[in-house]
Structure formats: C-alpha cells, structure tokens
Design an enzyme around this catalytic site. Structure first.
Site, PDB file in Angstrom:
ATOM      1  N   HIS A 507       0.832  -1.210   0.000  1.00  0.00           N
ATOM      2  CA  HIS A 507       0.000   0.000   0.000  1.00  0.00           C
ATOM      3  C   HIS A 507       0.866   1.260   0.000  1.00  0.00           C
ATOM      4  O   HIS A 507       0.711   2.147  -0.839  1.00  0.00           O
ATOM      5  CB  HIS A 507      -0.920  -0.009   1.233  1.00  0.00           C
ATOM      6  N   GLU A 508       1.778   1.332   0.957  1.00  0.00           N
ATOM      7  CA  GLU A 508       2.598   2.538   1.068  1.00  0.00           C
ATOM      8  C   GLU A 508       3.463   2.722  -0.175  1.00  0.00           C
ATOM      9  O   GLU A 508       3.726   3.844  -0.600  1.00  0.00           O
ATOM     10  CB  GLU A 508       3.452   2.509   2.334  1.00  0.00           C
ATOM     11  N   HIS A 511       1.704   4.688  -2.755  1.00  0.00           N
ATOM     12  CA  HIS A 511       1.878   6.139  -2.595  1.00  0.00           C
ATOM     13  C   HIS A 511       3.235   6.569  -3.160  1.00  0.00           C
ATOM     14  O   HIS A 511       3.365   7.610  -3.797  1.00  0.00           O
ATOM     15  CB  HIS A 511       1.829   6.535  -1.120  1.00  0.00           C
ATOM     16  N   HIS A 514       3.162   6.918  -6.821  1.00  0.00           N
ATOM     17  CA  HIS A 514       2.443   8.143  -7.195  1.00  0.00           C
ATOM     18  C   HIS A 514       3.398   9.348  -7.106  1.00  0.00           C
ATOM     19  O   HIS A 514       3.355  10.252  -7.945  1.00  0.00           O
ATOM     20  CB  HIS A 514       1.264   8.312  -6.226  1.00  0.00           C
TER      21      HIS A 514
HETATM   22 ZN   LIG Z   1      -2.461   5.292   2.338  1.00  0.00          ZN
END
Ligand SMILES: [Zn+2]
Length: 719
Positions: A507-508, A511, A514
């Site tokens: 998940h991290e 980011h 992105h």
């Molecule tokens: Zn998050």
C-alpha cells in the site's frame, strides 16, 4: 483488502496549506539573499548537495531548526511581499509562478523537521513543534490573507481564459484562487482577525492531540509479570517483550507495546483471556481515563473551534467546508455512502460472530465473544475453514524478501523499474533502507527510502511522504519515503511479517509510485497533491499485487529453507482474502462515522461528554456493535484530530470504489504486464493534481468508476 493507513504529505503535521508544500530546490536569487541571515554552518542555509537534494540528516542538529524556521519564514514573507507589491501589472509569471518558486528555505527545514517529528522525535523536537505550530499558522495567514496578493490573483483569475495558458498553468491559477478563497481571502478585516485567532489555536491543539496520543501509547504499554501469561506468543515475541521490560527498568518482567489502532496484534495469539481483556481495555481507554495525556477536552475544543471557523467561512459545519474541496463534494454524499453500508457491514460482523461463538461453545468457553476475543477466535475459525493460521504464513514473509522480491519485482514487471540499494546517503536511523530507482532505459527516476520498524519515538501507523517533490519548474526529481511500524525482532533474528503488514508495505509503496512517477510542471501539483478522497486510490490498487500469484510465489519463501510457499497454503490464503470482512468493514465504518459526526456539528451542538457523544453517534447509526469497536476511538483518532484527515477518514472507502474498479481493469486486460503498467503510469500515476481527479480517472478508465466491484469485494452485495 484495505489497510486504513496514513499518508502524510510533507509538513502536513503543521497544518500548512498545500499551496506551500515543502520543496527542496535550487535557491533563487531572493532566497539566497534572505538565507544569508542564516549562518552558512546551518545545514538548511543551502540546498542539499547530496544526490536529488536528499536531506543532509547527518548534519542536522536539533539546534538548527529554530534559526532555520525563523530565517525561512522571513525569507518567504519577503518573497511574497515582493510579489504582492510589484509595481508591474500582475502576470501569471510574476505572480503565480513566482509564488510556486517561493519559500524554498522554509520548505527545506520544514520537510526535515516534519520527518523527525513523525519518525524520530524527542523532547526538544516536541517542544519546538508546540512552539512552531501557531507560528506556522500565523505565517500561512500572513500570506493567504494578504489583500494585495489576492487582488493580483483575482485579476488574473478573472481573465484566465484570455491569458493563453496551457491546461496545467490555467489549473494552477484556478487552484491558487480557490486556495486563497478557502483560506479566508474574501472575509472582512474583522473576520480575518477572528480567523487568524482560530487558526493559531487549532494548530496548537492538533499538535497537543498528536503528542498526547504518542505519549499515551507509550504509557499504556502492558506490563506482564510471568512468562506463563504470555502463552501463545512465539519465543521471539516473548524475547522482544522481555527486552522492552528491561529498557524500562523492569528486569524479569515483560512489556507488550501497543500500536495505534484499537486492535492489537498479540490478541490473535494470547491464550490467556484475562490478559487479552486487559490489553483491549487499556487500548480503548487511551486518551479518556484522566491523567496527563487525556485528550477529551482537546477534542471538544478542536470540534468547537473547527465548527466556529466553518461558520465564519459561511458553511454550516466543518465537514461541509472540508468536503467541498474533495471529489465527494457534500456531506450528503458521504453520509449516503456510510449509511448505505453500515447495516450490511454490521450484519456480516454478526454472522461472523456467530461462527466465532460456535468455536467458543465447542471449547466450553462459557462466555460470549467480546472485542478482546475476536481476533483470537476468528483466527481459529479461519484455521478451521481454510486450515491455516497466521503463524504458518509468517515464515514466508521475511521483510527483505517481501520488499525486494515482492514489492520491487511487481514494480519491475509493471513499470520496468529496477532498484539498487545504496548505503552512502545519511539516515536518521540505522535501520533505514535507501534505494536508487531506475527506469527501464537506465535513467534514474527517484530515490526511495524505507523506515520499517516501530519505535517509541515514532508515531503509529504507516505513511508515505516526500523528502523532495518532483517538479519540472524547479528541476526537482523525487525522493520519496515510506514509513511502517513493524515490530523489530531481537538482534540476529529475521523480520517476519504478518500478511496485514505485507499488504501495508504494498500500500505505502503505491503512494511512493504516485510520488516517483509524478511528471508535472508545478510543485503545487506534484505526485500525491490530489484530493484526499482520491489519494488513497493508487496506493490501494498497489495492494492487489501482494496476492498476485506470480508476485507472491516470488517473494513468499521460507526464511530458513528458501522453499516457496506451498501451493495449497497459497490457495488457502487467496481463498481467505475475503475472510473477516464484516469485522473489518464495521470497525472502519464506525471510525469514519465518528469522524463525520464530530465534524458535522454546529458550534451550538458541541457536546460536553466525549464518550457519551461517541456512544450515541454509533447507536444512532446502527453501528454500535461492541465486539467490533471502532478502529480508532475518538480520543486516539489522529486521522480526525491531528493529521490531515479531519472529516476525511471516509476517503479510504471512497477511494476504494476507484481501486476495486481499477483492479477489475487490470484483470480484464491481462494483469501484471508492462503494457498495463505503462498505461496506468502515463494516464494516472504521472498526472499528480495537474487536472481534475475524476477527469484523470475517466481518461485512464474510459468511463466513471462503478461501485459493484467494491460491494462484491467487501461482501456487501449479499442481501
Ligand atoms: Zn495510504
């Protein structure tokens, strides 16, 4: 499978407006002049000479922050005043672009300070944080409430279609106008003074809230007298507990450190019911049982001041003000989503409780399932139904393998990225990992860092932030950090992760992608500078690769034998992916609901009793199911009261609609391929905030997102 983990944009801990997101960039002439007031020995006086302007952590002393903040604010204000008082008529370049270039010294110090206050804090930093929060709020007000500056922006805004601007530049102008209006630029002089007072108080209060949460977390650690009580924990976990006790001068005893959520990992393992109850009670009492770190009054003051501030700005409540700038737009839309899902989620949790109760009864337990029992017995149900439990998985999830053979390999197959560890750059903690990230053509894309372990001086949860944000205007390439809170094993022992932790790592890193793929001109639009209810979407999509067979088979290898995870165990893990969704959705929705209830109050509706309000809010919404308590209760709910997610915790589920729809897209198009990765990167991940978020989505997907994939994933479509 969603972890409501936390994303923090650099410096958001200090409630800085995103318009002045921290950047590290070559100094312009004016910053160089103002920085002259700062001794050259101060590490923030110059742009970092390290690759990609990576922060010089080794040169920074606590004493450097104060002077650098003072000089940085002064330099920034001087730059802003020069823009506002420019005798020449306003142009896009001499006003908007000039602002994008401003504040670089302040950005440098604020980035590093924010990293330290989140990941490596101490009493000095905490003291400085309390002192700086209101000063930074006043600094921001001095800019956002500058009349002359707003006049220039308004003049340009009025003729924005005639300036010959490209799409990103035009959007930047519109964004600045909106930012200023939302910061109070159109208020009367008297109301501006009121607003400044609110902003200063709010900044101080949310800092206090965050510091109380961290101190209370440490103070609430559970001391256990005997090894017998720890039955169920692995020998390695018991060693860690003994080590923590020693650190606290409690030799011979055991200490169980708590994490920030209501649920605590050892609850799934401990056979001693009384100890489980003690842990759950201590976890839920945080911030509301009196004492030095009690957050109840802080919550009431924050809720009241936010409501009053919203009223001043012409909104019925804080949530209405906040949501207007998100893709959700209105409280009605958010309430509808939460309201629609609450009952099916709780119904599912009750069904799961029925299965759990059968196991308890079969063992003649003689009690009804409570919150403290849930994860212990749900693991038993899972073991029965899918015949595996977490302890069988952990040996296959060694941290370095998950990172380099899982997270990195997925990024390689999708985007052609490769990673090379480097050890020459300074770190603030010896366990930090640093990597150069390369594109397929060999050019360097970014630097990526990971700070994996939990520490007493690091806040809870997991988050991503930028040390340096990408921007073509400033010529900056990204340096992106991930932070996790994995319990650190004793020296010499491998770091074996739970599947939740594995998912959080993916998940991290979503980011991080992105941020690293950002390919925008202006710092204001870099990477994750998107609406909060959109920002969790790319990170949640990246979770899908954790269970993707080709990726999982590559990283999930036994840490001792190197054997791949057995196919039948893998099949069970995949089959169990939807397990316990009722509980997970309920605990999440309960917190999302509390966040909205607190922030949809008018000033006159602010209650006096925090816990009574919380109880009523949950009961009224039909989500008061004690065995599945809120993931965060009010008094330790940092998303809502300290971080940047106030009235925004719903964003995880909101984003998940886009996430689930995108997962379908990947599956429809062949999954883990370079072609899919390139499309997602080009159309979505590289765009940052440079266009409307939902337009970007449509441009990627060819249509709006549909909600059915989300309902199916969460088991909410079964009537
Ligand atoms: Zn998050």
């Amino acid at each position: 499978m969603t972890r409501p983990t936390l994303l923090v944009i650099a410096a958001s801990l200090m409630l800085a407006p995103a318009a002045f997101a921290a950047t590290n960039a070559p100094a312009t002439a004016s910053t160089a002049v103002a920085a002259a007031a700062l001794p050259a020995s101060n590490p923030f006086a110059q742009v970092s000479a390290l690759p990609f302007h990576y922060p010089p952590f080794d040169k920074v002393q606590d004493a450097d922050y104060g002077p650098a903040f003072t000089a940085g604010m002064a330099a920034h204000l001087a730059e802003i005043n020069a823009i506002a008082n420019n005798p020449k008529a306003a142009t896009f370049d001499n006003t908007i672009v000039a602002m994008e270039r401003s504040g670089q010294l302040l950005g440098r110090v604020r980035t590093v300070f924010s990293v330290m206050s989140g990941s490596n804090t101490n009493d000095t930093i905490q003291g400085l944080e309390r002192e700086l929060a209101p000063k930074m709020a006043a600094h921001s007000d001095a800019i956002m409430l500058n009349d002359k500056l707003f006049q220039r922006i308004s003049t340009l805004y009025a003729k924005r279609d005639k300036l010959g601007l490209d799409a990103e530049s035009k959007r930047l102008l519109e964004r600045y106008h909106t930012d200023f209006v939302r910061a109070g630029a159109k208020l009367s002089a008297a109301d501006k003074d009121k607003l400044k007072s609110y902003n200063g108080q709010l900044a101080a209060l949310s800092t206090k809230f965050a510091q109380n949460v961290l101190k209370e977390l440490n103070a609430s650690a559970i001391v256990v007298d005997t090894r017998e009580e720890l039955d169920g924990l692995s020998p390695a976990a018991i060693d860690v507990a003994a080590g923590l006790a020693k650190q606290r001068g409690l030799d011979g005893k055991y200490v169980i450190a708590l994490v920030n959520t209501t649920g605590q990992a050892p609850l799934s393992l401990l056979t001693n019911r009384a100890l489980r109850e003690r842990i759950m009670a201590a976890s839920q009492a945080r911030g509301s049982h009196g004492g030095e770190f009690d957050n109840r009054q802080v919550v009431l003051d924050l809720a009241r001041l936010r409501a009053e501030r919203a009223t001043l700005m012409g909104y019925p409540n804080y949530a209405a003000y906040s949501l207007e700038d998100q893709t959700a737009k209105t409280t009605t839309a958010v309430n509808a989503l939460l309201g629609e899902l609450a009952k099916p989620a709780v119904d599912n949790a009750r069904r799961e409780a029925g299965d759990i109760q059968k196991v308890i009864d079969a063992q003649n337990g003689g009690f009804k399932v409570a919150a403290s029992d849930w994860s212990f017995y749900s693991d038993k149900v899972r073991a029965e139904r899918y015949s595996f439990d977490e302890s069988q998985l952990k040996p296959y999830f060694e941290m370095h393998s998950v990172l380099t053979k899982g997270v990195f390999v997925a990024a390689g197959k999708l985007y052609g990225l490769s990673f090379k560890q480097r050890t020459d750059l300074p770190v603030y903690n010896a366990d930090m990992l640093v990597y150069d990230v390369f594109n397929e053509d060999g050019t360097q894309l970014a630097i990526f860092t990971l700070d994996p372990y939990a520490r007493g001086n690091k806040r809870g949860g997991a988050w991503a932030n930028a040390y340096v944000s990408q921007s073509a205007l400033l010529g900056n390439k990204p340096v992106i950090a991930n932070n996790l809170n994995i319990p650190k094993p004793e020296a010499g022992q491998p770091t074996l992760m739970t599947f939740d932790e594995v998912t959080t790592m993916f998940h991290e890193f979503g980011h991080a992608l992105h941020g690293m793929f950002s390919n925008v001109k202006y710092p204001r639009f870099s990477g994750t500078s998107v609406p909060r209810d959109f920002v969790e979407y790319p990170s949640q999509v990246n979770e899908m690769w954790a269970l993707w067979p080709e990726v999982l088979q590559n990283y999930a290898r036994h840490y001792q034998t190197g054997a791949p995870i057995p196919a039948e165990l893998l099949a069970k893990v995949t089959a169990a992916d939807n397990f316990n969704q009722g509980y997970k959705t309920t605990e999440y929705l309960a917190s999302a609901l509390l966040d909205q209830r607190w922030h949809q109050l008018t000033p006159a509706q602010i209650p006096t009793d925090v816990l009574a309000f919380e109880k009523t809010a949950l009961t009224d919404a039909g989500i008061d199911y004690a065995p599945a308590p809120p993931r965060y209760r009010t008094t330790y709910f940092s998303h809502a009261f300290a971080g940047g997610y106030s009235a925004g915790y719903y964003a995880y589920l909101w984003s998940e609609k886009l996430d689930a729809d995108t997962v379908e897209w990947f599956k429809e198009n062949g999954g883990l391929t370079r072609k899919n990765g390139d499309w997602f990167r080009a159309k979505l991940l590289s765009r940052g905030g440079s266009a409307d978020a939902l337009d970007i989505y449509r441009n990627f997907r060819g249509r709006d997102a549909q909600i059915e994939p989300l309902l199916k994933r969460r088991g909410l479509n079964v009537k």
